[in-house]
Design a protein around this motif. Structure first.
Motif, PDB file in Angstrom:
ATOM      1  N   LYS A   1       0.815  -1.220   0.000  1.00 44.36           N
ATOM      2  CA  LYS A   1       0.000   0.000   0.000  1.00 44.36           C
ATOM      3  C   LYS A   1       0.847   1.268   0.000  1.00 44.36           C
ATOM      4  CE  LYS A   1      -0.627   0.041   5.055  1.00 44.36           C
ATOM      5  NZ  LYS A   1      -1.626   0.034   6.151  1.00 44.36           N
ATOM      6  N   ASP A   2       2.076   1.168   0.519  1.00 43.93           N
ATOM      7  CA  ASP A   2       2.960   2.336   0.541  1.00 43.93           C
ATOM      8  C   ASP A   2       3.987   2.312  -0.589  1.00 43.93           C
ATOM      9  OD1 ASP A   2       1.711   3.291   2.870  1.00 43.93           O
ATOM     10  OD2 ASP A   2       2.979   2.013   4.138  1.00 43.93           O
ATOM     11  N   VAL A   3       3.850   1.336  -1.506  1.00 42.28           N
ATOM     12  CA  VAL A   3       4.786   1.200  -2.617  1.00 42.28           C
ATOM     13  C   VAL A   3       4.135   1.732  -3.888  1.00 42.28           C
ATOM     14  CG1 VAL A   3       6.105  -0.436  -4.021  1.00 42.28           C
ATOM     15  CG2 VAL A   3       5.825  -0.833  -1.560  1.00 42.28           C
ATOM     16  N   GLU A   4       4.907   2.497  -4.658  1.00 43.20           N
ATOM     17  CA  GLU A   4       4.385   3.003  -5.928  1.00 43.20           C
ATOM     18  C   GLU A   4       4.194   1.842  -6.905  1.00 43.20           C
ATOM     19  OE1 GLU A   4       5.489   6.190  -9.489  1.00 43.20           O
ATOM     20  OE2 GLU A   4       6.767   6.035  -7.704  1.00 43.20           O
ATOM     21  N   TYR A   5       2.986   1.655  -7.337  1.00 38.65           N
ATOM     22  CA  TYR A   5       2.654   0.518  -8.198  1.00 38.65           C
ATOM     23  C   TYR A   5       1.928   1.023  -9.436  1.00 38.65           C
ATOM     24  CZ  TYR A   5       0.230  -3.684  -9.865  1.00 38.65           C
ATOM     25  OH  TYR A   5      -0.258  -4.708 -10.640  1.00 38.65           O
ATOM     26  N   THR A   6       2.456   0.682 -10.608  1.00 37.56           N
ATOM     27  CA  THR A   6       1.883   1.164 -11.865  1.00 37.56           C
ATOM     28  C   THR A   6       1.300   0.035 -12.723  1.00 37.56           C
ATOM     29  OG1 THR A   6       4.066   1.009 -12.931  1.00 37.56           O
ATOM     30  CG2 THR A   6       3.454   3.140 -11.944  1.00 37.56           C
ATOM     31  N   GLY A   7       1.283  -1.182 -12.166  1.00 42.75           N
ATOM     32  CA  GLY A   7       0.783  -2.325 -12.917  1.00 42.75           C
ATOM     33  C   GLY A   7      -0.731  -2.403 -12.942  1.00 42.75           C
ATOM     34  N   TYR A   8      -1.236  -3.541 -13.382  1.00 42.30           N
ATOM     35  CA  TYR A   8      -2.674  -3.748 -13.539  1.00 42.30           C
ATOM     36  C   TYR A   8      -3.383  -3.799 -12.184  1.00 42.30           C
ATOM     37  CZ  TYR A   8      -7.076  -6.138 -14.458  1.00 42.30           C
ATOM     38  OH  TYR A   8      -8.402  -6.481 -14.506  1.00 42.30           O
ATOM     39  N   ARG A   9      -4.550  -3.177 -12.094  1.00 37.71           N
ATOM     40  CA  ARG A   9      -5.413  -3.230 -10.908  1.00 37.71           C
ATOM     41  C   ARG A   9      -6.800  -3.718 -11.311  1.00 37.71           C
ATOM     42  NH1 ARG A   9      -3.968  -0.356  -6.264  1.00 37.71           N
ATOM     43  NH2 ARG A   9      -2.044   0.854  -6.449  1.00 37.71           N
ATOM     44  N   ILE A  10      -7.359  -4.608 -10.502  1.00 35.76           N
ATOM     45  CA  ILE A  10      -8.708  -5.112 -10.757  1.00 35.76           C
ATOM     46  C   ILE A  10      -9.724  -4.010 -10.501  1.00 35.76           C
ATOM     47  CG2 ILE A  10     -10.434  -6.845 -10.142  1.00 35.76           C
ATOM     48  CD1 ILE A  10      -8.185  -8.455  -8.873  1.00 35.76           C
ATOM     49  N   ARG A  11     -10.618  -3.832 -11.441  1.00 33.83           N
ATOM     50  CA  ARG A  11     -11.763  -2.966 -11.177  1.00 33.83           C
ATOM     51  C   ARG A  11     -12.793  -3.770 -10.389  1.00 33.83           C
ATOM     52  NH1 ARG A  11     -12.664   0.288 -16.946  1.00 33.83           N
ATOM     53  NH2 ARG A  11     -10.557   1.184 -17.046  1.00 33.83           N
ATOM     54  N   LEU A  12     -13.676  -3.079  -9.700  1.00 34.06           N
ATOM     55  CA  LEU A  12     -14.700  -3.718  -8.856  1.00 34.06           C
ATOM     56  C   LEU A  12     -14.056  -4.585  -7.776  1.00 34.06           C
ATOM     57  CD1 LEU A  12     -17.294  -4.758 -11.599  1.00 34.06           C
ATOM     58  CD2 LEU A  12     -17.281  -2.696 -10.192  1.00 34.06           C
ATOM     59  N   PHE A  13     -12.916  -4.172  -7.276  1.00 37.49           N
ATOM     60  CA  PHE A  13     -12.278  -4.866  -6.148  1.00 37.49           C
ATOM     61  C   PHE A  13     -12.982  -4.443  -4.861  1.00 37.49           C
ATOM     62  CE2 PHE A  13      -9.170  -5.266  -2.758  1.00 37.49           C
ATOM     63  CZ  PHE A  13      -8.585  -6.487  -3.013  1.00 37.49           C
ATOM     64  N   PRO A  14     -13.286  -5.343  -3.914  1.00 33.45           N
ATOM     65  CA  PRO A  14     -12.895  -6.757  -3.868  1.00 33.45           C
ATOM     66  C   PRO A  14     -13.961  -7.724  -4.398  1.00 33.45           C
ATOM     67  CG  PRO A  14     -13.754  -6.125  -1.737  1.00 33.45           C
ATOM     68  CD  PRO A  14     -13.870  -4.899  -2.626  1.00 33.45           C
ATOM     69  N   ALA A  15     -14.989  -7.215  -5.080  1.00 32.82           N
ATOM     70  CA  ALA A  15     -16.100  -8.071  -5.499  1.00 32.82           C
ATOM     71  C   ALA A  15     -15.629  -9.192  -6.416  1.00 32.82           C
ATOM     72  CB  ALA A  15     -17.162  -7.224  -6.201  1.00 32.82           C
ATOM     73  N   ILE A  16     -14.748  -8.878  -7.378  1.00 35.66           N
ATOM     74  CA  ILE A  16     -14.307  -9.869  -8.368  1.00 35.66           C
ATOM     75  C   ILE A  16     -13.631 -11.074  -7.703  1.00 35.66           C
ATOM     76  CG2 ILE A  16     -12.722 -10.286 -10.296  1.00 35.66           C
ATOM     77  CD1 ILE A  16     -15.215  -8.790 -11.120  1.00 35.66           C
TER      78      ILE A  16
END
Length: 430
Positions: free
Chosen positions: A364-379
């Motif tokens: 959570k404190d790391v810069e992350y530019t990769g893919y993120r799930i939409r509608l998290f955490p439902a999926i």
């Protein structure tokens, strides 16, 4: 292409028959494929983010060892490799049964067993992948592309001479009976739709993994789901729902309606192409799990030794081949095999899915530019609920197979302790 070949093996050429028999009605039949496809896409989206957050060789092992105890990671992944070897053998035998009448004259068929042909197929693919990762990847691209074309060719059967199709028998089902039938159908659907998670084992071999792993998993999954829906519509429209129950050579039935008497040979080539793609992907992926274990010091260092010239894990791929050959002589009924494969595989996927919550919290404190799930955490939650639902149905309906699956998982713990002791004592080295 890896994703497509991991998923499309031979399941789609025989599981619809089993699903139709368990479903009882066309509604449950189609519902199981639609729900199974949707849930599998949820799983694919989840693993797209997991693979993007932790790209590494043997990524499926890495997510376990990073988020859980190393012993649990070893147990889950050794069980997975064993099951993958069993799947490879089952697929090779089915492919051999299809191709045998095509390549061997009738007078010589009795003297050449299906096991011999399967052994030959597995040995040739092992040698090709042993020759280098580029040779294996070129073979994979060719086989996967050909597989897509072949399945689309099968779907053309809906435009052929369908003849007389028996109408579906109307069956009244209570809500509880329908739900139970759906649960049993999803076992076979997941067998046909599973495998996308293995793509994250290739994390160290993929250029720009944070971008390309999600693209591969999501794109490949949507192609597979589309192909599966098309071919199931073709099965029902051409063969008929009632006739579909109990049929074994579904591909042959479809091609016969479109190509006539040469249909069986066409179907044999289609299925055999699919078999080769699945097996080649298995040889490319599974040795990466051994590499990741060795990198963690769980198993001897020789498993992470890579040939600098051709990027081959000589020891890892040879061991996987040995496991396959050993399994080749102990294969039982494919439906029984599917039950214990899916039970332990779904449990493994359940715990693997939990890691997305752990990874998000730790990063959570790391810069992350990769893919993120939409509608998290439902999926991921939807995915996990259905995995447990299918496991519960297998345990109730096929308790023995479920216990065998658990036995494979638990039996890996003593081996973990033994290997750790050997590594610690430096009794085995690279």
């Amino acid at each position: 292409m890896m994703v497509i070949s991991f998923i499309i093996g031979v399941g789609i050429f025989f599981t619809p028959s089993t699903i139709a028999a368990k479903a009882g009605t066309p509604f449950i039949f189609y519902a199981s494929w639609i729900i199974g496809g949707f849930v599998s896409v949820c799983g694919a989206l989840t693993f797209a983010e997991i693979g993007s957050r932790l790209p590494a060789a043997g990524g499926y092992y890495k997510i376990f060892s990073h988020c859980y105890h190393p012993a649990f990671a070893f147990m889950a992944n050794l069980a997975l490799v064993t099951i993958n070897a069993g799947s490879a053998v089952t697929v090779a035998l089915l492919g051999a049964e299809y191709i045998k009448p095509v390549i061997i004259p009738i007078e010589y068929q009795p003297s050449i067993s299906t096991t011999t042909i399967a052994f030959t197929i597995l040995t040739v693919l092992f040698l090709l992948n042993y020759a280098g990762i580029k040779m294996g990847s070129r073979m994979q691209n060719f086989l996967s592309g050909l597989k897509i074309v072949m399945i689309l060719l099968l779907c053309l059967a809906v435009f052929g001479n369908k003849g007389t199709v028996n109408p579906a028998v109307v069956i009244q089902q209570s809500a509880s009976t329908a739900i139970a039938a759906l649960g049993l159908c999803l076992v076979s659907v997941f067998f046909s739709c599973g495998g996308y998670q293995n793509t994250i084992n290739m994390g160290a071999d993929i250029k720009d993994p944070q971008k390309n792993i999600p693209l591969a998993i999501i794109g490949g999954m949507f192609i597979v789901v589309t192909l599966y829906l098309l071919i199931n519509i073709a099965y029902v429209q051409v063969i008929g729902f009632e006739n579909l129950k109990g049929k074994q050579l579904l591909a042959a039935e479809l091609t016969k309606s479109f190509f006539g008497d040469v249909g069986f040979k066409v179907a044999s080539i289609i299925v055999f192409t699919s078999v080769l793609g699945f097996l080649n992907a298995s040889f490319m992926s599974n040795p990466r799990i051994f590499y990741a274990m060795a990198a963690d010091g769980t198993i001897p260092a020789i498993f992470k030794k890579v040939n600098p010239k051709n990027q081959t894990q000589a020891f890892g791929i040879s061991l996987f081949f040995l496991i396959i050959l050993t399994t080749l002589f102990f294969v039982h009924d494919k439906d029984t095999l599917i039950n214990y494969i899916i039970f332990i595989d779904n449990l493994s996927l359940f715990f693997a899915t939990i890691t997305i919550f752990i990874l998000r919290k730790r990063m959570k404190d790391v810069e992350y530019t990769g893919y993120r799930i939409r509608l998290f955490p439902a999926i991921p939650i939807i995915f996990m609920i259905v995995l447990l639902f299918v496991c519960a149905n297998i345990f109730v309906a096929n308790t023995t197979e479920a216990l065998v699956g658990l036995g494979i998982f638990i039996g890996a713990y003593p081996l973990y302790l033994f290997l750790k002791w050997l590594v610690g004592k430096n009794k085995i080295s690279a």
